[in-house]
Design a protein around this motif. Structure first.
Motif, short mmCIF file in Angstrom:
data_model
loop_
_atom_site.label_atom_id
_atom_site.label_comp_id
_atom_site.label_asym_id
_atom_site.label_seq_id
_atom_site.Cartn_x
_atom_site.Cartn_y
_atom_site.Cartn_z
N HIS A 197 -2.65 10.56 3.91
CA HIS A 197 -2.58 9.17 3.45
C HIS A 197 -3.65 8.89 2.41
O HIS A 197 -3.41 8.21 1.41
CB HIS A 197 -2.76 8.21 4.63
N HIS A 219 -2.36 6.70 -5.86
CA HIS A 219 -1.89 5.33 -6.07
C HIS A 219 -2.91 4.52 -6.88
O HIS A 219 -2.56 3.74 -7.76
CB HIS A 219 -1.63 4.68 -4.72
N MET A 260 -6.95 -0.56 -3.73
CA MET A 260 -5.61 -0.70 -4.29
C MET A 260 -5.23 -2.16 -4.50
O MET A 260 -4.64 -2.52 -5.51
CB MET A 260 -4.58 -0.05 -3.36
N ARG A 271 -2.70 10.32 -0.92
CA ARG A 271 -1.68 9.49 -1.58
C ARG A 271 -2.30 8.21 -2.13
O ARG A 271 -1.94 7.75 -3.21
CB ARG A 271 -0.55 9.15 -0.60
N SER A 272 -3.21 7.63 -1.38
CA SER A 272 -3.73 6.35 -1.85
C SER A 272 -4.70 6.54 -3.02
O SER A 272 -4.84 5.65 -3.85
CB SER A 272 -4.35 5.56 -0.70
N ALA A 280 0.84 -1.20 0.00
CA ALA A 280 0.00 0.00 0.00
C ALA A 280 0.87 1.25 0.00
O ALA A 280 0.61 2.20 -0.72
CB ALA A 280 -0.93 0.01 1.20
N GLU A 281 1.92 1.24 0.80
CA GLU A 281 2.73 2.45 0.91
C GLU A 281 4.11 2.14 1.48
O GLU A 281 4.28 1.18 2.24
CB GLU A 281 2.00 3.47 1.82
N SER A 298 -9.95 2.62 0.42
CA SER A 298 -9.08 2.86 -0.72
C SER A 298 -7.87 1.92 -0.69
O SER A 298 -7.31 1.59 -1.73
CB SER A 298 -8.68 4.33 -0.83
N GLU A 299 -7.53 1.43 0.49
CA GLU A 299 -6.46 0.42 0.55
C GLU A 299 -6.94 -0.91 -0.02
O GLU A 299 -6.21 -1.61 -0.71
CB GLU A 299 -5.95 0.25 1.99
#
Lengths: 232, 232
Positions: free
Chosen positions: B141, B148, A149, B144-145, A83-84, A145-146
């Motif tokens: 965060h 991404h 991803m 950024r996501s 993720a990051e 949103s994670e």
DNA sequence: CGTCTCATTGACACCCTTCAAACGAAGTGG
DNA sequence: CCACTTCGTTTGAAGGGTGTCAATGAGACG
């Protein structure tokens, strides 16, 4: 104050290396004032050492002092989506719920400050219910949103669509009869596919009898378990 | 390239659509108490009508009452990545900075409550500096996501890697000489690619003279503009 | 019934993955 | 100091999944 033993140094000493490479073997090395205004505990982690794991209770927040940290999720078959990456100064470990939704590992040997979540919560939430709610909403978006991803980075068309249908069905009142409010183009742009692939995959799912499509905007979930398996 | 504004609707129902389908034509319809504890203004938007655009100042927060909203980003060549669909009850429009980083449109005719950000900020931030900082971090965060997601959903290998190198170079002290702390496997899992594709693309970027690779962990940015163009 | 829009289906191309092998750097032991 | 091992990286060849281009089909609406 700070244990000068880097894990790298340790690994050249076999007897100690066993402990350094193992999760939970990180050493506490002192107290540090954090920019959030709360004291934290300085910890050291060796390369590839786990800082926290997916599913574990999220008791701490972390700030990177030295080195680099990655957070990631893994699918059952081993596919991984990072993720990051967090560099010096970055804060990680923010979670909407009680548990970590990602795992975190040291990319290189690194030092982090860990801050007790309860200590922050006590200061951040008590005073301002509005702020607390806003923060909670933002964390919720971040969590979604994670997940998104992971889907975009590591899942194929079939898995993406199965996941999408399940997700939509869980967000509406009648979970087995989903009225899609959006067009195929919208779905495609959400899932990182083309409209043609979405369409083909829809009929494929129908052929496999996990869903049926009375009309192109209506999806009936026939086999939730099967759909869930397909979502990987 | 993508769905045009509701000119179709306009031609179908001239009298109503004129008001419902035109950007900026949303109607104010009353005051509603929000779960965030702040009064907002009820607004209506027609299908495909823009609620806010990327780059505009983020003055409001929104909550969906009826209908569905999408937030998205668009690349120069028209590729679109939808970040999220928001259903009834969902809050959208949270931003880390002054401006919106995504656009928002009505997927279907919908009603939303808009809440002045300043009104919330006043309540949320004033009391609790710690909470404010935490919230800011979370928003960062999230931002950024969302970036991404655009990369994972809509960019090819070359664009992904160029973006990655630029991003890394902007996060470290010496921006033109990047010491990658992570392995090719980590980069691959971050960018949703395989290790082989990352490797091949690295040498390709070197062949095109936008970067050079003194070693596999060191990237020298030779042509930042070129790299930026490749990042699309 | 004609038109418009959106969705579906087909054929083909291409980017990326998969599988495989060679290469290089770092560490180990003789 | 030099083989040897190990791990990570690079490169090659082939295949597959998804995109692209094109045509057809299905509703919605006048």
């Amino acid at each position: 104050m700070h244990a000068e033993l880097s894990t790298h140094t340790l690994s050249s000493v076999p007897a100690l290396a066993l402990r350094a490479g193992r999760p939970g073997a990180a050493r506490q090395a002192g107290l540090t004032a954090d920019p959030l205004g709360v004291d934290g505990v300085k910890m050291s982690y060796g390369r590839n050492e786990e800082i926290f794991g997916e599913g574990e209770p999220a008791v701490n927040l972390y700030r990177v002092l030295k080195g680099v940290v990655r957070t990631y999720r893994i699918l059952a078959d081993g596919r991984r989506q990072i993720a990051e990456f967090f560099l010096a100064g970055d804060v990680f470990g923010l979670e909407a719920g009680q548990d970590h939704r990602t795992s975190a590992e040291a990319v290189s040997d690194c030092e982090v400050v860990s801050i007790r979540r309860s200590q922050l919560a006590e200061r951040a939430m008590a005073d301002s219910p509005t702020g607390h709610k806003l923060w909670g909403l933002t964390l919720h978006h971040l969590r979604r949103s994670e997940e998104h991803m992971l889907v975009l980075g590591r899942k194929n068309a079939c898995e993406r669509l199965a996941w999408f249908i399940l997700d939509m069905s869980e967000r509406i009142p009648a979970p087995d009869r989903v009225d899609l409010p959006m067009s195929r183009q919208d779905i495609a742009d959400y899932l990182g596919l083309t409209i043609e692939t979405v369409s083909r995959t829809m009929t494929q799912l129908q052929d496999e009898a996990v869903i049926s499509l009375p009309s192109c905007r209506q999806v009936v979930v026939r086999d939730r378990r099967g759909l869930s398996d397909l979502a990987a």
